[in-house]
Every structure is written in C-alpha cells, then in structure tokens.
Design a protein around this motif. Structure first.
Motif, PDB file in Angstrom:
ATOM      1  N   SER A 128      78.194  54.839  -4.393  1.00 43.64           N
ATOM      2  CA  SER A 128      77.159  55.848  -4.289  1.00 43.64           C
ATOM      3  C   SER A 128      76.317  55.777  -3.023  1.00 43.64           C
ATOM      4  O   SER A 128      75.193  55.297  -3.028  1.00 43.64           O
ATOM      5  N   ASP A 129      76.879  56.223  -1.939  1.00 43.80           N
ATOM      6  CA  ASP A 129      76.113  56.469  -0.718  1.00 43.80           C
ATOM      7  C   ASP A 129      75.414  55.270  -0.105  1.00 43.80           C
ATOM      8  O   ASP A 129      74.220  55.312   0.177  1.00 43.80           O
ATOM      9  N   ILE A 130      76.115  54.201   0.127  1.00 41.55           N
ATOM     10  CA  ILE A 130      75.549  53.091   0.895  1.00 41.55           C
ATOM     11  C   ILE A 130      75.480  53.554   2.348  1.00 41.55           C
ATOM     12  O   ILE A 130      76.464  54.022   2.913  1.00 41.55           O
ATOM     13  N   VAL A 131      74.307  53.423   2.951  1.00 42.63           N
ATOM     14  CA  VAL A 131      74.100  53.851   4.328  1.00 42.63           C
ATOM     15  C   VAL A 131      73.622  52.656   5.147  1.00 42.63           C
ATOM     16  O   VAL A 131      72.692  51.954   4.743  1.00 42.63           O
ATOM     17  N   VAL A 132      74.266  52.435   6.296  1.00 44.79           N
ATOM     18  CA  VAL A 132      73.860  51.384   7.226  1.00 44.79           C
ATOM     19  C   VAL A 132      73.259  52.086   8.433  1.00 44.79           C
ATOM     20  O   VAL A 132      73.918  52.902   9.071  1.00 44.79           O
ATOM     21  N   THR A 133      71.991  51.771   8.749  1.00 47.58           N
ATOM     22  CA  THR A 133      71.295  52.445   9.837  1.00 47.58           C
ATOM     23  C   THR A 133      70.788  51.436  10.853  1.00 47.58           C
ATOM     24  O   THR A 133      70.189  50.423  10.491  1.00 47.58           O
ATOM     25  N   ALA A 134      71.020  51.734  12.135  1.00 45.98           N
ATOM     26  CA  ALA A 134      70.463  50.951  13.232  1.00 45.98           C
ATOM     27  C   ALA A 134      69.180  51.648  13.683  1.00 45.98           C
ATOM     28  O   ALA A 134      69.219  52.787  14.138  1.00 45.98           O
ATOM     29  N   VAL A 136      68.561  46.488  11.503  1.00 47.09           N
ATOM     30  CA  VAL A 136      69.607  47.158  10.724  1.00 47.09           C
ATOM     31  C   VAL A 136      69.239  47.144   9.239  1.00 47.09           C
ATOM     32  O   VAL A 136      68.932  46.101   8.672  1.00 47.09           O
ATOM     33  N   GLU A 137      69.293  48.347   8.644  1.00 44.96           N
ATOM     34  CA  GLU A 137      68.985  48.515   7.227  1.00 44.96           C
ATOM     35  C   GLU A 137      70.261  48.841   6.458  1.00 44.96           C
ATOM     36  O   GLU A 137      71.087  49.624   6.915  1.00 44.96           O
ATOM     37  N   PHE A 138      70.391  48.254   5.275  1.00 47.19           N
ATOM     38  CA  PHE A 138      71.487  48.532   4.353  1.00 47.19           C
ATOM     39  C   PHE A 138      70.851  49.195   3.138  1.00 47.19           C
ATOM     40  O   PHE A 138      70.181  48.527   2.354  1.00 47.19           O
ATOM     41  N   ASN A 139      71.061  50.485   2.976  1.00 50.47           N
ATOM     42  CA  ASN A 139      70.378  51.246   1.939  1.00 50.47           C
ATOM     43  C   ASN A 139      71.388  51.830   0.942  1.00 50.47           C
ATOM     44  O   ASN A 139      72.074  52.789   1.258  1.00 50.47           O
ATOM     45  N   PRO A 140      71.451  51.263  -0.254  1.00 54.93           N
ATOM     46  CA  PRO A 140      72.344  51.792  -1.289  1.00 54.93           C
ATOM     47  C   PRO A 140      71.666  52.929  -2.049  1.00 54.93           C
ATOM     48  O   PRO A 140      71.262  52.773  -3.202  1.00 54.93           O
ATOM     49  N   GLU A 141      71.532  54.070  -1.399  1.00 53.40           N
ATOM     50  CA  GLU A 141      70.839  55.224  -1.983  1.00 53.40           C
ATOM     51  C   GLU A 141      71.437  55.593  -3.334  1.00 53.40           C
ATOM     52  O   GLU A 141      72.642  55.666  -3.486  1.00 53.40           O
ATOM     53  N   GLU A 156      67.814  47.654  -1.669  1.00 52.49           N
ATOM     54  CA  GLU A 156      67.832  47.837  -0.222  1.00 52.49           C
ATOM     55  C   GLU A 156      67.642  46.473   0.450  1.00 52.49           C
ATOM     56  O   GLU A 156      66.953  45.601  -0.058  1.00 52.49           O
ATOM     57  N   GLN A 157      68.264  46.334   1.628  1.00 52.76           N
ATOM     58  CA  GLN A 157      68.130  45.092   2.371  1.00 52.76           C
ATOM     59  C   GLN A 157      68.169  45.383   3.862  1.00 52.76           C
ATOM     60  O   GLN A 157      68.801  46.335   4.302  1.00 52.76           O
ATOM     61  N   TRP A 158      67.488  44.556   4.632  1.00 54.01           N
ATOM     62  CA  TRP A 158      67.551  44.600   6.090  1.00 54.01           C
ATOM     63  C   TRP A 158      68.355  43.396   6.537  1.00 54.01           C
ATOM     64  O   TRP A 158      68.459  42.397   5.816  1.00 54.01           O
ATOM     65  N   TRP A 159      68.914  43.478   7.747  1.00 56.60           N
ATOM     66  CA  TRP A 159      69.803  42.412   8.191  1.00 56.60           C
ATOM     67  C   TRP A 159      69.134  41.040   8.164  1.00 56.60           C
ATOM     68  O   TRP A 159      67.955  40.898   8.444  1.00 56.60           O
ATOM     69  N   ASN A 160      69.939  40.088   7.805  1.00 58.44           N
ATOM     70  CA  ASN A 160      69.571  38.687   7.707  1.00 58.44           C
ATOM     71  C   ASN A 160      68.686  38.425   6.489  1.00 58.44           C
ATOM     72  O   ASN A 160      67.754  37.638   6.546  1.00 58.44           O
ATOM     73  N   ALA A 201      78.394  56.514  30.208  1.00 60.22           N
ATOM     74  CA  ALA A 201      78.065  55.088  30.222  1.00 60.22           C
ATOM     75  C   ALA A 201      78.477  54.457  28.894  1.00 60.22           C
ATOM     76  O   ALA A 201      78.484  55.118  27.856  1.00 60.22           O
ATOM     77  N   LYS A 202      78.810  53.183  28.950  1.00 62.84           N
ATOM     78  CA  LYS A 202      79.169  52.467  27.731  1.00 62.84           C
ATOM     79  C   LYS A 202      77.932  52.190  26.903  1.00 62.84           C
ATOM     80  O   LYS A 202      76.903  51.777  27.419  1.00 62.84           O
ATOM     81  N   GLY A 203      78.073  52.400  25.612  1.00 65.52           N
ATOM     82  CA  GLY A 203      77.006  52.054  24.689  1.00 65.52           C
ATOM     83  C   GLY A 203      77.318  50.725  24.022  1.00 65.52           C
ATOM     84  O   GLY A 203      78.418  50.195  24.142  1.00 65.52           O
ATOM     85  N   ALA A 204      76.350  50.192  23.327  1.00 64.06           N
ATOM     86  CA  ALA A 204      76.534  48.954  22.577  1.00 64.06           C
ATOM     87  C   ALA A 204      77.027  49.293  21.172  1.00 64.06           C
ATOM     88  O   ALA A 204      76.988  50.453  20.755  1.00 64.06           O
ATOM     89  N   SER A 205      77.493  48.282  20.448  1.00 67.99           N
ATOM     90  CA  SER A 205      77.923  48.519  19.069  1.00 67.99           C
ATOM     91  C   SER A 205      77.510  47.364  18.169  1.00 67.99           C
ATOM     92  O   SER A 205      77.320  46.237  18.626  1.00 67.99           O
ATOM     93  N   ILE A 206      77.344  47.700  16.892  1.00 67.23           N
ATOM     94  CA  ILE A 206      77.013  46.743  15.843  1.00 67.23           C
ATOM     95  C   ILE A 206      78.054  46.923  14.744  1.00 67.23           C
ATOM     96  O   ILE A 206      78.389  48.050  14.393  1.00 67.23           O
ATOM     97  N   SER A 207      78.551  45.818  14.198  1.00 64.62           N
ATOM     98  CA  SER A 207      79.511  45.926  13.099  1.00 64.62           C
ATOM     99  C   SER A 207      79.312  44.789  12.110  1.00 64.62           C
ATOM    100  O   SER A 207      78.696  43.768  12.431  1.00 64.62           O
ATOM    101  N   GLY A 208      79.839  44.980  10.917  1.00 65.45           N
ATOM    102  CA  GLY A 208      79.733  43.950   9.898  1.00 65.45           C
ATOM    103  C   GLY A 208      80.381  44.385   8.603  1.00 65.45           C
ATOM    104  O   GLY A 208      81.174  45.331   8.574  1.00 65.45           O
ATOM    105  N   LYS A 209      80.014  43.708   7.546  1.00 65.43           N
ATOM    106  CA  LYS A 209      80.591  43.967   6.228  1.00 65.43           C
ATOM    107  C   LYS A 209      79.469  43.972   5.188  1.00 65.43           C
ATOM    108  O   LYS A 209      78.550  43.164   5.255  1.00 65.43           O
ATOM    109  N   VAL A 210      79.594  44.880   4.219  1.00 66.68           N
ATOM    110  CA  VAL A 210      78.630  44.986   3.130  1.00 66.68           C
ATOM    111  C   VAL A 210      79.344  44.563   1.848  1.00 66.68           C
ATOM    112  O   VAL A 210      80.379  45.122   1.489  1.00 66.68           O
ATOM    113  N   THR A 211      78.781  43.549   1.175  1.00 69.19           N
ATOM    114  CA  THR A 211      79.368  43.065  -0.068  1.00 69.19           C
ATOM    115  C   THR A 211      78.303  43.041  -1.167  1.00 69.19           C
ATOM    116  O   THR A 211      77.107  43.098  -0.894  1.00 69.19           O
TER     117      THR A 211
END
Length: 168
Positions: A57-63, A97-102, A108-112, A34-44
């Motif tokens: 140094s290990d920026i991690v984007v987690t859904a 969605v979390e943006f974690n610059p470990e 750290e930031q969450w989307w929006n 089955a087709k899954g959904a996707s999320i995409s974007g840019k980290v600046t």
C-alpha cells in the motif's frame, strides 16, 4: 542527469526564448546535461523481508533537499517487487530520506532509524555521486482506538481525524 533549460539555464525565468515561425525549422538547440547524484537502498519489514509498494500500500521513499527554509521534497520513488529503490538526478546538496508507508500499518521512518526529520541522518551528495545502502527496516506502528461522543454522551456522527502521518 539533471534537467535544465536551453543554453545551460537552471530556471525558466533565466532561459532564453526561442523565436520560431510556423513551418520554420531551427537546428543547433542542443544540451549537454550535467550528471546528478543518486541514492539507493532496500525497504524491508521488521522480519527482514522486502517490502514493495505493490504489496504494501503505497510505500514512498522521498529525498528531501536542504534549503534556507528547511528541507523540501526533491524527488521520490516507490520500492520495486524486491523492496529496492533508486532515486536519480539529484542536484548537489544535503538530503534526508523518508520512508513513508502511506495508508499502511507500518510506521514512518527516516534514514538511519530516525522517527522524525530533525533527527534523521544527513546525506551530502555531489554531482555524479552514487550513495547506496540507504536502507530502512519498517516496523508496525501503534494504533489508537476509542469512541467519540457528543456532549449528550451519544456517539458523534461524521467525525474524522487525521494523525498527519504520525508527526503530531
């Protein structure tokens, strides 16, 4: 695409066992994923320049997917050299969605522009949906410094502290 077990089963406990003897070949064990959904974007960074895991140094984007007990990490990725990322194969559901610059000086930031999960914007995804523009502009975080001493006023040896990703 979404993963599955043979015969359209979602979990290993519901999957049918296949009996195969040594030297035997079994045909017709096919799957249509089955087709899954996707999320995409840019980290600046705060200056608008792209941030990549290689340079920063290990920026991690987690859904994180909603469940009855809260949100749990569904899938994660790291931004490429242009700062862009994509997470594919997500089941239908509600995500944050979390943006974690470990290990980084960035916060750290969450989307929006949310600073914590509870205030993060929810994304509702259906099978096959594509959600772009889930971007983050990460700012430099705060720092805390000082000296830890024992009751005798001398510096404490072997003391460590983990700020738990800034969530305390």
């Amino acid at each position: 695409h979404l993963g599955e077990w043979w015969n359209n089963k979602k979990t290993i406990s519901s999957a049918k066992k296949l009996k195969v003897k040594t030297g035997q070949s079994r045909k017709g064990i096919n799957a249509k994923l089955a087709k899954g959904a996707s999320i995409s974007g840019k980290v600046t960074g705060s200056d608008g320049n792209p941030l990549s895991a290689e340079e920063n140094s290990d920026i991690v984007v987690t859904a994180f997917r909603a469940s009855s007990g809260g949100y749990y990490g569904q899938e994660y990725t790291r931004p490429n050299a242009n700062g862009t990322y994509a997470i594919h194969g997500l089941p239908t559901g509600t995500y944050k969605v979390e943006f974690n610059p470990e290990g980084n000086v960035l916060a750290e930031q969450w989307w929006n522009n949310a600073t914590e999960a509870k205030s993060a914007t929810k994304l509702v995804l259906k099978a096959g949906s594509v959600r772009g523009g889930v971007n983050a502009k990460l700012n430099v975080g705060a720092t805390v410094s000082g000296t830890v001493t024992g009751s005798d006023g001398l510096p404490s040896v072997g003391f460590s502290h983990d700020n738990n990703g800034g969530n305390d």
